[in-house]
Design a protein around this motif. Structure first.
Motif, PDB file in Angstrom:
ATOM      1  N   PRO A 119       0.830  -1.204   0.000  1.00  0.00           N
ATOM      2  CA  PRO A 119       0.000   0.000   0.000  1.00  0.00           C
ATOM      3  C   PRO A 119       0.869   1.260   0.000  1.00  0.00           C
ATOM      4  CG  PRO A 119      -0.172  -1.158   2.110  1.00  0.00           C
ATOM      5  CD  PRO A 119       0.754  -1.945   1.254  1.00  0.00           C
ATOM      6  N   CYS A 120       0.445   2.247  -0.745  1.00  0.00           N
ATOM      7  CA  CYS A 120       1.205   3.508  -0.844  1.00  0.00           C
ATOM      8  C   CYS A 120       1.438   4.156   0.506  1.00  0.00           C
ATOM      9  CB  CYS A 120       0.483   4.494  -1.753  1.00  0.00           C
ATOM     10  SG  CYS A 120       0.663   4.093  -3.475  1.00  0.00           S
ATOM     11  N   GLY A 121       0.515   3.966   1.409  1.00  0.00           N
ATOM     12  CA  GLY A 121       0.627   4.593   2.716  1.00  0.00           C
ATOM     13  C   GLY A 121       1.891   4.232   3.478  1.00  0.00           C
ATOM     14  N   ILE A 122       2.541   3.135   3.131  1.00  0.00           N
ATOM     15  CA  ILE A 122       3.749   2.739   3.873  1.00  0.00           C
ATOM     16  C   ILE A 122       5.051   3.050   3.137  1.00  0.00           C
ATOM     17  CG2 ILE A 122       2.503   0.933   5.126  1.00  0.00           C
ATOM     18  CD1 ILE A 122       4.018  -1.123   3.399  1.00  0.00           C
ATOM     19  N   VAL A 123       4.976   3.701   1.974  1.00  0.00           N
ATOM     20  CA  VAL A 123       6.199   3.971   1.227  1.00  0.00           C
ATOM     21  C   VAL A 123       6.687   5.415   1.348  1.00  0.00           C
ATOM     22  CG1 VAL A 123       5.793   2.102  -0.412  1.00  0.00           C
ATOM     23  CG2 VAL A 123       5.046   4.416  -0.990  1.00  0.00           C
TER      24      VAL A 123
END
Length: 162
Positions: free
Chosen positions: A61-65
């Motif tokens: 998920p983008c939220g963790i990058v």
């Protein structure tokens, strides 16, 4: 949400939904080497390097990058390390279909950058995730062993030249 990250050595700020996958985000940026093959993290066609680790972007998920460094095949293919891996694969007769190459190549790089002398078991464990890979497993393992030998021989030659 706003995401600050580095993609192929270029720092960028992107708008993204936190539930969007890294694969979707990269495709939206017109990065074509990142493909949706299986969508189940089996084939490797969506592989990238995330902070130096090979990952399958279809599940990230983008939220963790946020604040991460991402390297795609567009960038990595221009590096000497990629050429070493390709030479090792060629020597072993590894089939490179073009579709799932990122999974094979980035798995090889992660192994080479993690182990100074990777053995068959270490390699087999890492490539076991590539279940739908078009390469025969023994050839892939041998290709990574050959690539590691090529890489570390070049490193020894550089060191001895100094």
């Amino acid at each position: 949400m706003k995401l600050t990250l580095t993609i192929n050595e270029e720092k960028t700020v992107l708008d993204a939904d936190p539930d969007m996958t890294l694969l979707e985000l990269l495709r939206r940026q017109k990065i074509l080497s990142v493909k949706c093959g299986c969508g189940k993290a089996n084939c490797g066609s969506c592989a990238v390097l995330l902070d130096g680790k090979a990952v399958l972007s279809c599940l990230i998920p983008c939220g963790i990058v946020r604040n991460s460094e991402i390297v795609t095949m567009e960038h990595f293919s221009k590096q000497a390390a990629c050429q070493e891996i390709l030479k090792g694969f060629e020597k072993a007769g590894v089939n490179l279909c073009g579709y799932c190459n990122p999974g094979k190549i980035f798995a090889a790089w992660e192994i080479i950058s993690t182990f100074s002398n990777p053995n068959r078991e270490q390699i087999a464990e890492r490539v076991s995730d590539l279940r739908e890979c078009c390469a025969e497993n023994d050839a892939l393992i041998n290709g990574i062993i050959y690539a590691a030998q090529i890489h570390f021989e070049k490193e020894r030659m550089k060191k001895n030249a100094k």
